[in-house]
Structure formats: structure tokens, C-alpha cells
Motif scaffolding. Sequence first.
Motif, mmCIF file in Angstrom:
data_model
loop_
_atom_site.group_PDB
_atom_site.id
_atom_site.type_symbol
_atom_site.label_atom_id
_atom_site.label_comp_id
_atom_site.label_asym_id
_atom_site.label_seq_id
_atom_site.Cartn_x
_atom_site.Cartn_y
_atom_site.Cartn_z
ATOM 1 N N ASN A 51 -8.102 13.348 1.300
ATOM 2 C CA ASN A 51 -6.337 12.061 1.543
ATOM 3 C C ASN A 51 -5.732 12.684 1.937
ATOM 4 O O ASN A 51 -4.864 13.848 1.938
ATOM 5 N N ARG A 64 -0.801 11.912 1.242
ATOM 6 C CA ARG A 64 0.265 11.717 0.542
ATOM 7 C C ARG A 64 0.947 11.709 1.723
ATOM 8 O O ARG A 64 1.634 13.161 1.275
ATOM 9 N N SER A 112 7.258 5.910 -0.438
ATOM 10 C CA SER A 112 6.306 7.359 -0.351
ATOM 11 C C SER A 112 4.930 6.499 -0.326
ATOM 12 O O SER A 112 4.958 5.348 0.162
ATOM 13 N N GLN A 115 0.970 6.485 0.905
ATOM 14 C CA GLN A 115 -1.028 7.099 0.735
ATOM 15 C C GLN A 115 -1.536 6.606 1.053
ATOM 16 O O GLN A 115 -1.960 5.874 1.862
ATOM 17 N N ASP A 131 1.589 17.006 -9.010
ATOM 18 C CA ASP A 131 2.515 15.988 -7.773
ATOM 19 C C ASP A 131 3.984 16.840 -8.241
ATOM 20 O O ASP A 131 4.812 17.588 -6.763
#
Length: 294
Positions: free
Chosen positions: A14, A16, A28, A30, A278
Motif C-alpha cells: 500500500n 499512503r 490525504s 491512499q 499513524d
Amino acid sequence: MTSRYIAIDWGSTNLRAWYYQDGTCVDSRQTAAGITRLNGKSPQAVFDEVTHGWREDKTPVLMAGMVGSNAGWKTAPYLPCPAQFSDLSQQLMPVLDNVWIIPGMSVQREDNRNVMRGEETQLLGARTLSQSPLYVMPGTHCKWVQADERTVQDFRTVMTGELHHLLLNHSLVGAGLPEQQASLSAFRAGLERGVNDRDLLPRLFEVRAAHVLGNLPRDEVSEFLSGLLIGNEAAAMTRHYALSQQHPVTLVANPSLSQRYVSALALLGFQASVLDGDEAFQAGIRSIANAVAN
């Protein structure tokens, strides 16, 4: 570095990204385009897509994770431990104009050979949020890290998450099982077994035998196995670091995963504080951005 910057956590599966202005995240994004899932695209093409509209003035970008591996965009160095936290901002790997990859960390001794990528940025953020002599960073490959205010002294990796996946999905332990259900009681039963028994390997087949013989519900095998593995990991690593029950431990992970380790450590008599993974990552990026700016 300017008051605007982009932070990217680019792992194997992934990606982000966060866009910051004056210390505040204003956007943001992703995507599933991790380094092993580029689907024929180049890393730069994926980068251009995920930062589209954010870099009209070449806003600085800091990236961490497998993007800096030998399978990534450009190989960033490993800083050998003991390593200063400040070294992370001083040894950035340039990729494009105003785009850098944060280096990983390594240990290379006869009794311990280890590497990390991405966790070093979380670790830097964790250190700014809550200083601790021992950080536990659960995940597919859990890191146990010894550190002080300025230095990462040592770390070890336990493949608990990956082992759980492999056993459940690619071994006889999980063969023929139905869809798995959440079960706190099954997790705690596994945890007790894992904490109190050092002989993990013989216990693994017993997980299969237990559900074949009807002693373990077939839809609760995942939870029991998770408890067994995490309990054994926590017991083994607290023994390895010779921790006293007064020794402070800080967990850095998402809330659901960290709670499993809180339970394991509590069963061993330890209290642990918890930091969101995070939040720690973004604090680490912010710390590097500030260091570069100065």
C-alpha cells in the motif's frame, strides 16, 4: 524545508500520502499501488499520480518504507545501529528535485542481524511523543527496539504476523476451516498457552489436533493461534531483554493490534503505554522536515 511538505508511507502492498501546510494535514490519499503491486507502472508514474496537484511549486516530499528497498524506486542506505536519531535527517537519499527517501536501520552482529524500513520513521515520531527505553512495534514483522533519548541501540524482529498468516492459510493447521470469527475467549486461551509454554513448535500441530478433536471451535482457530503466537513472542522477548515488571514499554501500532500486545504484556505483569502508528509516523516525518528546514 518550507512550511509545506508531503509525507509518503510507501510499503510493499500500500501507499499512503499526506499533504501538510503550516503543520496541519490538509489532504490525504491512499492507493493499493505498493512496491510489489505497481501493475506495470513505474514508481515515478505512481508517485506523479498520488501527488497530482500537490507539487505545482515542487513542494518537498519525504518518503519512507519499502520504496527505499532494493525492490523499490531507489535503494536508500541502512544506518548501522547504534544510530543517532538525528542521522535520519542527515542521510536522506535524493530521488527527484526536492524528493527524498528516509534511510532504514540495520544491526549486524554475530548474535543479531536485522533490518528495518519504515519503522525507523515511526520510531523517531514515537521518541518525540513518548520517550521509552523499549518500543514494541507490532505488525507482520514485529520490531522490539532498545533506544535512549538520542540513539537506537538495538532491535530484533519477530515474524509473528506473517507466521500467523502462513499457518492459517498455507498449512495443515488451517486446512479446511470455515470463515473465522472474532473470539476474545479463544484469543485469551491461546495467550495463556503461549505465555506459559516455551516450546512453541510442538504446540503448533496441537492447534490442528484441538479443532479436529472438537476441543477448539473450528471458527475460532485464528484467534487461538493469534494468542498463542503473540503470547510466546511477548514471553520470549521480555526474557531476552531481561525486563523487570517496572520496566516501561511503549507500543506503536494501530489500536486493535496494540491491544493484543497490551493483553500479552499484562499477563506477564507489564504495563504498556500505546501510541497510534499513524500518529507516530507523521510525527517522525514532521521531525525530519523541521530538521531539514533548519
